[in-house]
Design a protein around this motif. Structure first.
Motif, mmCIF file in Angstrom:
data_model
loop_
_atom_site.group_PDB
_atom_site.id
_atom_site.type_symbol
_atom_site.label_atom_id
_atom_site.label_comp_id
_atom_site.label_asym_id
_atom_site.label_seq_id
_atom_site.Cartn_x
_atom_site.Cartn_y
_atom_site.Cartn_z
ATOM 1 N N GLN A 1 -15.985 47.316 47.523
ATOM 2 C CA GLN A 1 -15.710 46.033 48.163
ATOM 3 C C GLN A 1 -14.233 45.949 48.476
ATOM 4 O OE1 GLN A 1 -16.072 42.398 45.736
ATOM 5 N NE2 GLN A 1 -17.246 41.472 47.389
ATOM 6 N N GLY A 2 -13.919 45.508 49.703
ATOM 7 C CA GLY A 2 -12.526 45.341 50.080
ATOM 8 C C GLY A 2 -12.001 44.039 49.501
ATOM 9 N N ILE A 3 -11.906 43.031 50.350
ATOM 10 C CA ILE A 3 -11.446 41.718 49.905
ATOM 11 C C ILE A 3 -12.536 41.084 49.040
ATOM 12 C CG2 ILE A 3 -10.746 39.414 50.685
ATOM 13 C CD1 ILE A 3 -9.936 40.745 53.344
ATOM 14 N N PHE B 1 -10.713 50.744 48.234
ATOM 15 C CA PHE B 1 -11.475 49.569 47.854
ATOM 16 C C PHE B 1 -10.757 48.828 46.720
ATOM 17 C CE2 PHE B 1 -15.084 49.751 50.481
ATOM 18 C CZ PHE B 1 -15.451 51.077 50.650
ATOM 19 N N ASN B 2 -10.921 47.527 46.669
ATOM 20 C CA ASN B 2 -10.310 46.729 45.611
ATOM 21 C C ASN B 2 -11.243 46.522 44.428
ATOM 22 O OD1 ASN B 2 -7.782 46.256 46.882
ATOM 23 N ND2 ASN B 2 -8.766 44.776 48.231
ATOM 24 N N THR B 3 -12.533 46.706 44.651
ATOM 25 C CA THR B 3 -13.530 46.574 43.596
ATOM 26 C C THR B 3 -14.563 47.670 43.766
ATOM 27 O OG1 THR B 3 -13.280 44.154 43.595
ATOM 28 C CG2 THR B 3 -15.237 45.041 42.517
ATOM 29 N N TRP B 4 -14.933 48.286 42.649
ATOM 30 C CA TRP B 4 -16.030 49.267 42.646
ATOM 31 C C TRP B 4 -17.122 48.712 41.740
ATOM 32 C CZ3 TRP B 4 -16.813 53.755 45.343
ATOM 33 C CH2 TRP B 4 -15.728 54.310 46.029
ATOM 34 N N LEU B 5 -18.364 48.868 42.206
ATOM 35 C CA LEU B 5 -19.509 48.397 41.436
ATOM 36 C C LEU B 5 -20.553 49.503 41.363
ATOM 37 C CD1 LEU B 5 -19.352 45.370 43.674
ATOM 38 C CD2 LEU B 5 -19.330 44.969 41.246
ATOM 39 N N THR C 1 -6.475 56.483 42.846
ATOM 40 C CA THR C 1 -6.181 56.355 44.278
ATOM 41 C C THR C 1 -6.927 55.192 44.918
ATOM 42 O OG1 THR C 1 -8.003 57.801 44.931
ATOM 43 C CG2 THR C 1 -5.877 58.857 44.441
ATOM 44 N N ARG C 2 -7.829 54.564 44.170
ATOM 45 C CA ARG C 2 -8.710 53.471 44.635
ATOM 46 C C ARG C 2 -9.717 53.942 45.673
ATOM 47 N NH1 ARG C 2 -4.401 49.177 46.377
ATOM 48 N NH2 ARG C 2 -6.203 47.916 46.918
ATOM 49 N N LYS C 3 -9.875 55.259 45.793
ATOM 50 C CA LYS C 3 -10.819 55.801 46.764
ATOM 51 C C LYS C 3 -12.008 56.479 46.096
ATOM 52 C CE LYS C 3 -7.490 56.644 50.488
ATOM 53 N NZ LYS C 3 -6.944 57.681 51.415
ATOM 54 N N ASP C 4 -12.101 56.366 44.769
ATOM 55 C CA ASP C 4 -13.220 57.035 44.119
ATOM 56 C C ASP C 4 -13.575 56.362 42.796
ATOM 57 O OD1 ASP C 4 -11.923 59.303 41.880
ATOM 58 O OD2 ASP C 4 -10.618 58.255 43.294
ATOM 59 N N SER C 5 -14.791 56.659 42.339
ATOM 60 C CA SER C 5 -15.261 56.122 41.061
ATOM 61 C C SER C 5 -16.336 57.049 40.523
ATOM 62 C CB SER C 5 -15.835 54.713 41.258
ATOM 63 O OG SER C 5 -16.374 54.211 40.054
ATOM 64 N N PHE C 6 -16.465 57.087 39.205
ATOM 65 C CA PHE C 6 -17.561 57.866 38.626
ATOM 66 C C PHE C 6 -18.318 57.015 37.612
ATOM 67 C CE2 PHE C 6 -16.272 58.567 34.320
ATOM 68 C CZ PHE C 6 -14.899 58.723 34.308
ATOM 69 N N LEU C 7 -19.564 57.421 37.374
ATOM 70 C CA LEU C 7 -20.414 56.782 36.373
ATOM 71 C C LEU C 7 -20.977 57.866 35.464
ATOM 72 C CD1 LEU C 7 -22.028 54.248 35.306
ATOM 73 C CD2 LEU C 7 -23.859 54.971 36.850
ATOM 74 N N ASN C 8 -20.845 57.685 34.173
ATOM 75 C CA ASN C 8 -21.440 58.582 33.195
ATOM 76 C C ASN C 8 -22.505 57.844 32.414
ATOM 77 O OD1 ASN C 8 -19.785 60.732 33.881
ATOM 78 N ND2 ASN C 8 -18.293 60.307 32.283
#
Lengths: 111, 113
Positions: free
Chosen positions: A92-94, A29-33, A68-75
């Protein structure tokens, strides 16, 4: 299609404790929310991440965009009762394209 | 600050009836998105519009249609309603000048009886 795996599905914690949740994807993904949703309401944006490796804070919340743009974490630090709700990650991709959501993490904070 | 406005907030319909959901985006936002959220599930993308043209299409049934008008508001039209259409329907809007971050409305809860 793209899928996001979000964990844990639910968390029960005491007020004042720290919380961590994460999302992984099989695709880049290009954007993580990160959004928070209260019952019967719409998702409210907490943090947006735009670059791999980016670490962003918003008050007691900290989120990171995986290298890697394949993961995200929230603390969430020092949780309070109003932190109760469902937390969703979204990828979000594009720019301007659809969001793909994780399954959500239901957070319960005991006073 | 103005947010995304959705109407109605609640809607009750019978099977085979039609429904129209309305969405008023944040001022100066040029893109509108529709999502469907079933009970206990995450939001699923239906369709989006950029500058009044359809920009993307997801898992939207053929019984549903949508459009974006000249004032940028959008309407989701749902026909031949089925029990399984009962869900929360969210509209989100974004602006390309603001990194296209999607801001969501409070949703319309549709109940099909």
């Amino acid at each position: 299609g793209q899928q996001l795996n979000q964990s844990p599905q639910s968390m029960f914690i005491q007020e004042g404790e720290d919380v961590s949740m994460n999302c992984t994807s099989s695709s880049i993904f290009n954007t993580w929310l990160w959004y928070k949703q209260d019952p019967g309401e719409g998702p409210v944006l907490l943090i947006a991440l735009y670059k791999a490796g980016e670490l962003t804070s918003n008050g007691r919340l900290t989120a990171q965009f995986g290298i890697t743009r394949k993961d995200s974490f929230l603390n969430i630090s020092a949780s309070i009762p109003s932190d109760v709700g469902i937390y969703f990650c979204a990828g979000q991709g594009i720019s301007g394209s659809r969001l793909t959501f994780g399954e959500g993490t239901q957070l319960t904070v005991n006073p | 600050a103005a947010g995304v406005i959705q109407s109605p907030r609640h809607l009750i319909k019978e099977k085979r009836e039609t429904a129209t959901l309305k969405c008023y985006p944040i001022p100066r936002h040029d893109t509108v998105y529709w999502y469907q959220q079933g009970p206990g599930q995450d939001p699923q993308f239906l369709i989006s519009f950029y500058e009044k043209m359809q920009s993307d299409k997801g898992s939207i049934p053929d019984r549903f249609s949508a459009q974006q008008f000249s004032d940028y508001h959008s309407e989701l039209n749902m026909s031949s309603l089925e029990l399984g259409d009962s869900a929360l329907y969210f509209c989100a809007s974004s602006s390309r000048r603001a990194k296209n971050i999607q801001y969501f409305g409070a949703g319309t809860r549709l109940s099909v009886l």
